[in-house]
Design a protein around this motif. Structure first.
Motif, short mmCIF file in Angstrom:
data_model
loop_
_atom_site.label_atom_id
_atom_site.label_comp_id
_atom_site.label_asym_id
_atom_site.label_seq_id
_atom_site.Cartn_x
_atom_site.Cartn_y
_atom_site.Cartn_z
N GLU A 72 27.36 50.51 34.61
CA GLU A 72 28.16 50.78 33.41
C GLU A 72 28.33 52.28 33.20
OE1 GLU A 72 25.46 47.21 31.98
OE2 GLU A 72 25.16 49.09 33.07
N GLY A 76 30.64 55.20 30.32
CA GLY A 76 31.59 55.37 29.23
C GLY A 76 30.99 55.34 27.84
N ARG A 84 35.88 53.68 25.78
CA ARG A 84 36.20 52.71 26.82
C ARG A 84 35.02 52.64 27.78
NH1 ARG A 84 40.30 53.16 31.93
NH2 ARG A 84 41.06 51.00 31.98
N SER A 97 33.24 51.07 31.20
CA SER A 97 33.59 50.56 32.52
C SER A 97 32.34 49.99 33.17
CB SER A 97 34.14 51.68 33.40
OG SER A 97 35.31 52.24 32.86
N CYS A 98 32.54 48.99 34.00
CA CYS A 98 31.45 48.40 34.77
C CYS A 98 31.95 48.16 36.18
CB CYS A 98 30.98 47.11 34.15
SG CYS A 98 29.80 46.18 35.14
N ARG A 136 40.11 43.41 33.35
CA ARG A 136 39.52 43.53 34.67
C ARG A 136 40.55 44.04 35.66
NH1 ARG A 136 36.99 38.08 35.96
NH2 ARG A 136 36.63 39.03 38.02
N THR A 185 36.16 46.25 38.91
CA THR A 185 35.73 46.88 37.66
C THR A 185 36.22 46.08 36.46
OG1 THR A 185 35.74 49.08 38.69
CG2 THR A 185 35.81 48.99 36.28
N TYR A 218 36.46 46.36 32.16
CA TYR A 218 36.53 47.37 31.11
C TYR A 218 36.34 46.74 29.74
CZ TYR A 218 38.89 49.84 34.92
OH TYR A 218 39.21 50.40 36.13
N GLN A 264 37.63 48.12 26.11
CA GLN A 264 38.24 49.12 25.23
C GLN A 264 37.81 48.80 23.81
OE1 GLN A 264 40.28 51.85 25.94
NE2 GLN A 264 39.99 52.29 23.75
N CYS A 307 26.76 45.08 30.93
CA CYS A 307 27.71 44.34 31.73
C CYS A 307 27.01 43.13 32.36
CB CYS A 307 28.27 45.26 32.81
SG CYS A 307 29.45 44.51 33.93
#
Length: 121
Positions: A6, A8, A19, A21-22, A71, A77, A79, A81, A95
């Motif tokens: 992960e 962000g 945001r 991310s993973c 995705r 990845t 996401y 938001q 995640c």
């Protein structure tokens, strides 16, 4: 070896956005259900949002209309938001991956190490 990394997280004022991310490896990402969970101090880990391999989404009531999960199968990845953040969104965000393929991974659940999100009032 399965890895979910992960990124962000951070500190943001109430009303702001982040945001997450993973990035996943070691799984067949396109065939995996992905999710975001969070855990605040003294509380149980809870589901925030999840997205199926077919991009069907599901959200906790507390984040509906503010958070969006998505995705990118080309980048392996997922996401999250997060908009209109509130102090009660403060937590460690994790995640989660639930592969359906290969058969050897079906039924297993993988977790990332978590990323801290802090929303100041």
């Amino acid at each position: 070896q399965v890895q979910l990394v992960e990124s962000g997280g951070g500190l943001v004022q109430a009303g702001g956005s982040l945001r997450l991310s993973c990035a996943a490896s070691g799984i067949i990402f396109s065939s995996s259900e992905m999710g975001w969970y969070r855990q605040a101090p003294g509380k149980q880990r809870e589901l925030v949002a999840q997205i199926s391999s077919g991009s069907t989404t599901n959200y906790a009531d507390s984040v509906k209309g503010r958070f969006t999960i998505s995705r990118d199968n080309a980048k392996n990845t997922v996401y999250l938001q997060m908009n209109i953040l509130k102090p009660e969104d403060t937590a460690v965000y994790y995640c989660n991956a639930r592969p359906t393929l290969p058969f050897s991974q079906r039924g297993l659940v993988y977790w990332g190490q978590g990323t801290q999100v802090t929303v100041s009032s």
